[in-house]
Design a protein around this motif. Sequence first.
Motif, PDB file in Angstrom:
ATOM      1  N   ALA A 194       0.837  -1.204   0.000  1.00 38.91           N
ATOM      2  CA  ALA A 194       0.000   0.000   0.000  1.00 38.91           C
ATOM      3  C   ALA A 194       0.877   1.262   0.000  1.00 38.91           C
ATOM      4  O   ALA A 194       0.633   2.201  -0.762  1.00 38.91           O
ATOM      5  CB  ALA A 194      -0.918  -0.007   1.224  1.00 38.91           C
ATOM      6  N   SER A 211       2.568   1.796  -3.357  1.00 41.41           N
ATOM      7  CA  SER A 211       1.625   2.283  -4.357  1.00 41.41           C
ATOM      8  C   SER A 211       1.306   3.767  -4.126  1.00 41.41           C
ATOM      9  O   SER A 211       1.195   4.549  -5.073  1.00 41.41           O
ATOM     10  CB  SER A 211       0.374   1.400  -4.315  1.00 41.41           C
ATOM     11  N   LYS A 219      -5.550   2.109   0.125  1.00 43.53           N
ATOM     12  CA  LYS A 219      -4.675   1.276  -0.713  1.00 43.53           C
ATOM     13  C   LYS A 219      -4.525  -0.146  -0.167  1.00 43.53           C
ATOM     14  O   LYS A 219      -3.883  -0.995  -0.787  1.00 43.53           O
ATOM     15  CB  LYS A 219      -3.275   1.912  -0.803  1.00 43.53           C
TER      16      LYS A 219
END
Length: 226
Positions: A142, A145, A161
């Motif tokens: 997460a 990203s 995320k």
Amino acid sequence: MKNKVNHIAIIMDGNGRWAQNQGLKRSKGHEKGAEVVREVTKYCASHKDINFLTLYAFSTENWKRPKIEVDFLIKLLQVYLKKELALYLENDIKFKAIGDLSRFPNSLQDLIIKTQKKTEHCKALTHTLALNYGSHDEINRALKSLNESDLELNIENIQAKLDIKENVDLFIRTGGDHRLSNFLLWQSSYAELFFTDTLWPDFTTQELEKIIEKFTTIERRFGGLK
Ligand code: IPE
Ligand code: IPE
Ligand code: MG
């Protein structure tokens, strides 16, 4: 006011011990465990308050097990998913798999994508299997990203995320151990934790019902005062 149970997460532990206790191979425990998954999933789909059931089926650490057990678990997942599609459709269950699926054989990844697509429209329950899942890996993915995006680094954006975005209400572990084993650490920050000695293959919807009943009476304060 009674608590509503929107999201249940379960560490389904004790399959191997269940089998070994009766002189059977560990794989027999996993097979029986899959039957219990079916019953618990059906029960949750029929329960009006429960919208999410997230089950820990294979952790990022489970690759440490002997190859023969890992291979068996992957095969069992394949057989289970193929068989379960009809049940999902019949009971209006949306199937999802989370975790880093890229390490699994393409045939299993394809089957997961197909099952997800075919059950996308279902509404009674989102039934998620955590596969090659670990909270540390999930949070790491997460953050990576987020770092690659233009979004600000804040709690809301991190949560958005994650593989699982809904906070856990009721967290259950079977099999007698009192630990979290890297499962939904972020999402369980205010979950009610229940540990039972029952080995997963012996777990029943009656026991689940009792746990839910207890859960509904707990005073949840979320840091505030009552
Ligand atoms: C949980 O049962 C299932 C998986 C981890 C895949 P175990 O296989 O961990 O069973 P025990 O804890 O050894 O009895
Ligand atoms: C947790 O059980 C993982 C799953 C149920 C998939 P484990 O048996 O792997 O956990 P530990 O090793 O006892 O913590
Ligand atoms: Mg175990």
